[in-house]
Write a protein that holds these residues in place. Structure first.
Motif, PDB file in Angstrom:
ATOM      1  N   SER A 132       0.845  -1.191   0.000  1.00 22.09           N
ATOM      2  CA  SER A 132       0.000   0.000   0.000  1.00 22.09           C
ATOM      3  C   SER A 132       0.880   1.241   0.000  1.00 22.09           C
ATOM      4  CB  SER A 132      -0.894   0.027   1.243  1.00 22.09           C
ATOM      5  OG  SER A 132      -0.175   0.491   2.377  1.00 22.09           O
ATOM      6  N   SER A 177      -5.122   0.503  -3.293  1.00 25.09           N
ATOM      7  CA  SER A 177      -5.012   1.637  -4.215  1.00 25.09           C
ATOM      8  C   SER A 177      -3.612   1.827  -4.809  1.00 25.09           C
ATOM      9  CB  SER A 177      -5.449   2.922  -3.509  1.00 25.09           C
ATOM     10  OG  SER A 177      -6.843   2.928  -3.343  1.00 25.09           O
ATOM     11  N   GLU A 192      -0.519   2.713  -7.244  1.00 27.18           N
ATOM     12  CA  GLU A 192      -0.191   3.710  -8.266  1.00 27.18           C
ATOM     13  C   GLU A 192       0.909   3.213  -9.202  1.00 27.18           C
ATOM     14  OE1 GLU A 192      -0.856   8.172  -6.720  1.00 27.18           O
ATOM     15  OE2 GLU A 192       0.748   7.113  -5.658  1.00 27.18           O
ATOM     16  N   MET A 225      -9.706  -0.667  -3.342  1.00 29.42           N
ATOM     17  CA  MET A 225      -9.513   0.680  -3.883  1.00 29.42           C
ATOM     18  C   MET A 225     -10.171   1.700  -2.964  1.00 29.42           C
ATOM     19  SD  MET A 225      -7.711   0.254  -6.633  1.00 29.42           S
ATOM     20  CE  MET A 225      -7.829   1.914  -7.290  1.00 29.42           C
ATOM     21  N   TRP A 226      -9.341   2.576  -2.378  1.00 31.32           N
ATOM     22  CA  TRP A 226      -9.919   3.689  -1.631  1.00 31.32           C
ATOM     23  C   TRP A 226      -9.754   4.987  -2.428  1.00 31.32           C
ATOM     24  CZ3 TRP A 226      -6.529   3.106   3.365  1.00 31.32           C
ATOM     25  CH2 TRP A 226      -5.227   3.546   3.138  1.00 31.32           C
ATOM     26  N   ASP A 227      -9.605   4.821  -3.713  1.00 28.83           N
ATOM     27  CA  ASP A 227      -9.655   5.899  -4.685  1.00 28.83           C
ATOM     28  C   ASP A 227     -10.368   5.327  -5.908  1.00 28.83           C
ATOM     29  OD1 ASP A 227      -9.268   8.289  -5.998  1.00 28.83           O
ATOM     30  OD2 ASP A 227      -7.142   8.435  -5.504  1.00 28.83           O
ATOM     31  N   SER A 228     -10.801   6.176  -6.819  1.00 26.48           N
ATOM     32  CA  SER A 228     -11.470   5.682  -8.017  1.00 26.48           C
ATOM     33  C   SER A 228     -10.439   5.176  -9.017  1.00 26.48           C
ATOM     34  CB  SER A 228     -12.317   6.788  -8.646  1.00 26.48           C
ATOM     35  OG  SER A 228     -11.506   7.895  -8.999  1.00 26.48           O
ATOM     36  N   LYS A 241      -6.323   6.239 -10.317  1.00 26.80           N
ATOM     37  CA  LYS A 241      -5.183   5.365 -10.038  1.00 26.80           C
ATOM     38  C   LYS A 241      -4.761   4.497 -11.218  1.00 26.80           C
ATOM     39  CE  LYS A 241      -4.565   6.636  -5.787  1.00 26.80           C
ATOM     40  NZ  LYS A 241      -3.384   7.399  -5.401  1.00 26.80           N
ATOM     41  N   THR A 266     -14.141  -2.038  -3.758  1.00 31.60           N
ATOM     42  CA  THR A 266     -13.943  -0.605  -3.940  1.00 31.60           C
ATOM     43  C   THR A 266     -14.837   0.205  -3.013  1.00 31.60           C
ATOM     44  OG1 THR A 266     -14.099   1.247  -5.510  1.00 31.60           O
ATOM     45  CG2 THR A 266     -15.615  -0.584  -5.847  1.00 31.60           C
ATOM     46  N   ASP A 316     -15.876   3.076  -3.988  1.00 27.83           N
ATOM     47  CA  ASP A 316     -16.572   3.943  -4.930  1.00 27.83           C
ATOM     48  C   ASP A 316     -17.803   3.221  -5.485  1.00 27.83           C
ATOM     49  OD1 ASP A 316     -17.387   5.260  -7.342  1.00 27.83           O
ATOM     50  OD2 ASP A 316     -15.452   6.281  -7.404  1.00 27.83           O
ATOM     51  N   GLN A 348     -14.921  12.892  -6.793  1.00 30.93           N
ATOM     52  CA  GLN A 348     -14.956  11.693  -5.947  1.00 30.93           C
ATOM     53  C   GLN A 348     -16.350  11.491  -5.390  1.00 30.93           C
ATOM     54  OE1 GLN A 348     -12.685   9.280  -5.927  1.00 30.93           O
ATOM     55  NE2 GLN A 348     -11.262   9.892  -4.354  1.00 30.93           N
TER      56      GLN A 348
END
Length: 329
Positions: free
Chosen positions: A13, A87, A89, A112-115, A119, A133, A135, A251
């Protein structure tokens, strides 16, 4: 019921406000043996910028980094029951494949704590056994399990003297600063409004001043370059009547602050209209603001938080989150 007792977890992470430490500690309390590796090869300002602008520029650095990590794990004769990824990158499909081949017994879980559009981790899905996710749009679009974030134990409700009527602790990005300036003009002077805008460095501040329209009028003295610890943040929340949350305009998933406020059983003012979908939503506790024309009725400050059930508090705790992610119930 499944258990994490004596399970070996490779945890990949980003380093993000020490949440990776909190997750490791929670996993260990549940009996797991955890090996954490930073998902980024470096956390320098330049490396972070290059990763977000075009990670191909640092492709060789990423490959060398993961090769070193994998070789070290093999050298130490590590075996894993899970490869748990949050999440990513920099992680690529070939790199993940090499990890799966080396630890073929491990179940790969991606959270996923981002969309995905932020990422770009969609390419990993063929090698992932389970993807979850935060999202709701991504969950529907890609037919994935939906699971919101969590609050850590430090945010559990406790009695404390109220020092602030309204509190905002946030990274200074998107339109947050402009939004707060506009909101402050509409709030009565007697309202005790505490703000803490954070950026990781002055280099980032000046870069944003140059390239971002929303940052042109951000004053240097309004930005802090020291990140608050979870203890410091939680204490401020406990001493607050109402917390302000300004989600990123692109978001939809709920921020960590939203769940931390729920855990602390504090009222929340938010720009995220999607909060009405959630099982803990109650208009007594949550006020939704118009992003373009924020107006706060003062009556919202005059009523107490309406307590939520223990089942809801358990569900959104970090333990409840882990049980959901690892399908322990």
């Amino acid at each position: 019921m499944a258990s994490l007792d004596k399970k070996n977890i490779l945890f990949l992470s980003p380093s993000f406000f020490s949440y990776e430490v909190e997750i490791q500690d929670a996993l260990k309390r549940m009996g797991a043996h955890v090996t954490w590796c930073d998902e980024r090869p470096s956390n320098t300002f330049l490396t972070k910028v290059l990763i977000r602008l075009n990670k191909k520029v640092v492709k060789r650095k990423i490959i060398n980094y993961y090769s070193g990590v994998l070789n070290q794990l093999i050298k130490e004769k590590k075996e894993f029951d899970y490869i748990f990824i949050i999440s990513p990158e920099t992680l690529t499909l070939p790199i993940l494949t090499s990890f799966k081949n080396s630890f073929h017994k491990a179940e790969v879980i991606l959270y996923m704590w981002d969309s995905f559009k932020n990422k770009g981790a969609l390419e990993l899905l063929p090698e992932v056994d389970r993807t979850i996710t935060f999202d709701p749009i991504d969950a529907e679009k890609y037919d994935l399990k939906f699971r919101p974030l969590f609050y850590i134990n430090k945010y559990k409700a406790k009695e404390a003297q109220i020092l602030y009527d309204l509190l905002l602790i946030a990274t200074a990005h998107s339109d947050r600063y402009i939004f707060v300036r506009n909101l402050m003009c509409k709030l009565p002077d007697k309202l005790r409004f505490k703000t803490y805008f954070f950026l990781s460095s002055q280099k980032l501040y000046w870069a944003k001043k140059i390239v971002e329209k929303n940052f042109k009028n951000v004053k240097l003295e309004d930005i802090s370059f020291t990140s608050l610890s979870h203890d410091e943040t939680a204490e401020m929340v406990h001493h607050t009547k109402v917390v302000l949350d300004i989600n990123h305009p692109e978001q939809v998933g709920l921020t960590m602050r939203t769940l931390e406020t729920l855990g602390a059983q504090k009222k929340l003012i938010t720009t995220n209209k999607d909060i009405v979908r959630y099982d803990f939503y109650d208009p007594t506790n949550f006020l939704i603001l118009d992003r373009n024309d924020p107006n706060v009725p003062m009556d919202f400050f005059n009523t107490a938080f309406k307590p939520v059930g223990d089942d809801i508090l358990k569900k959104y705790s970090i333990n409840g989150w882990i049980e959901d992610i690892f399908e322990l119930d």
